[in-house]
Design an enzyme around this catalytic site. Structure first.
Site, mmCIF file in Angstrom:
data_model
loop_
_atom_site.group_PDB
_atom_site.id
_atom_site.type_symbol
_atom_site.label_atom_id
_atom_site.label_comp_id
_atom_site.label_asym_id
_atom_site.label_seq_id
_atom_site.Cartn_x
_atom_site.Cartn_y
_atom_site.Cartn_z
ATOM 1 C CG HIS A 1 -0.394 0.419 2.723
ATOM 2 N ND1 HIS A 1 -0.394 -0.523 3.593
ATOM 3 C CD2 HIS A 1 -0.063 1.010 3.303
ATOM 4 C CE1 HIS A 1 -0.147 0.176 4.696
ATOM 5 N NE2 HIS A 1 0.273 0.842 4.555
ATOM 6 C CD GLU B 1 -3.947 -2.173 3.325
ATOM 7 O OE1 GLU B 1 -3.294 -1.847 2.681
ATOM 8 O OE2 GLU B 1 -4.172 -2.064 4.351
HETATM 9 C C1 GLP Z 1 1.571 3.472 7.186
HETATM 10 C C2 GLP Z 1 1.792 3.925 6.402
HETATM 11 C C3 GLP Z 1 1.998 3.935 4.714
HETATM 12 C C4 GLP Z 1 3.079 4.153 5.181
HETATM 13 C C5 GLP Z 1 3.018 2.337 5.430
HETATM 14 C C6 GLP Z 1 4.610 2.423 5.806
HETATM 15 O O1 GLP Z 1 0.155 2.307 6.585
HETATM 16 N N1 GLP Z 1 -0.471 4.567 6.076
HETATM 17 O O2 GLP Z 1 1.303 6.149 4.725
HETATM 18 O O3 GLP Z 1 4.132 4.466 4.328
HETATM 19 O O4 GLP Z 1 3.069 3.302 7.105
HETATM 20 O O5 GLP Z 1 5.235 2.083 6.815
HETATM 21 P P1 GLP Z 1 6.249 2.143 8.165
HETATM 22 O O6 GLP Z 1 7.023 3.013 6.982
HETATM 23 O O7 GLP Z 1 6.548 2.317 9.190
HETATM 24 O O8 GLP Z 1 6.885 0.934 7.668
#
Ligand code: GLP
Length: 236
Positions: A138, A143
């Site tokens: 995503h 999603e």
């Molecule tokens: C969340 C956000 C996304 C982000 C993702 C990954 O779900 N809505 O925008 O890219 O997490 O997060 P992380 O960088 O903590 O792996």
């Protein structure tokens, strides 16, 4: 697509920070599309340090964030508005009234989504969009599903996303089950896109997203069609 592999999270953050800093220096009135999650934390720290050192001025910048949980207001420490205030906005000189995050507490979420798209359009679109990537591919909270959704919309979060994001909440049951996210349209219309990903855990999804078929079941794969995409991956 420019796919850059780096050795460490520190290197990723420095590079991503420099790309955003150059954007702001070249165009002080840039519209920055911003992201949450753990991946951008180092990038934001880099920008805050550059501001502190007198190298950057955000007074004419506008920001639009990708997404927000439904039901969490800006005072809730798990909301994305709170995250942005804490990790970036309070540390730089961007005027708070030029920082935008979807309102996950709006009584009419459909109207809120339409308002957000109209706002992005009125700003003339996004100059540089920063993205992370979820384990299911995503971007924002777009999603996997059977089609790409162009507009800002409300989404039901995937069980794997709830699981992944539970680490930020007291328990899994506290993670909201839905969110408002910018659609694929505004992301793909951004003049530049910068996606950052960190860690071995993201290796499979990075492979699928950037070297596999373009499919809405891997939402980030659409970025392969973007004319100015930079991907920075720290595998470490
Ligand atoms: C969340 C956000 C996304 C982000 C993702 C990954 O779900 N809505 O925008 O890219 O997490 O997060 P992380 O960088 O903590 O792996």
């Amino acid at each position: 697509m420019k796919f850059i592999t780096v050795e460490s999270y520190a290197e990723l953050s420095r590079l991503a920070g420099e790309i955003i800093a150059s954007q702001v220096k070249e165009k002080p009135c840039s519209v920055l599309g911003l992201a949450t999650g753990s991946s951008p934390l180092g990038t934001y720290e880099h920008l805050a340090n550059a501001y502190k050192a007198g190298e950057l001025d955000f007074s004419n910048v506008t920001s639009v964030n990708l997404d927000e949980y439904v039901g969490l207001d800006g005072d809730n420490d798990q909301s994305y508005r709170y995250f942005m205030n804490k990790n970036l906005f309070s540390k730089i000189n961007i005027p708070m009234d030029k920082t935008f995050v979807p309102n996950g507490c709006a009584s009419d979420l459909k109207a809120e989504c339409a308002r957000y798209d109209a706002l992005i359009e009125a700003l003339g679109g996004i100059d540089l969009q920063l993205l992370g990537i979820g384990l299911d591919g995503h971007i924002g909270f777009n999603e996997p599903e059977e089609f790409f959704t162009k507009e800002t919309h409300e989404v039901t979060l995937d069980p794997s996303t709830i699981e992944a994001n539970a680490r930020f909440f007291a328990s899994k049951d506290d993670v909201p089950t839905s969110a408002v996210t910018m659609g694929i349209g505004a992301i793909m219309n951004a003049k530049k896109v910068l996606l950052i990903a960190n860690g071995k855990g993201k290796k499979d999804i990075m492979q699928k997203a950037f070297y596999g078929p373009i499919t809405p079941f891997v939402p980030a794969s659409i970025l392969q069609l973007h004319p100015d995409l930079t991907v920075i991956y720290a595998e470490n």
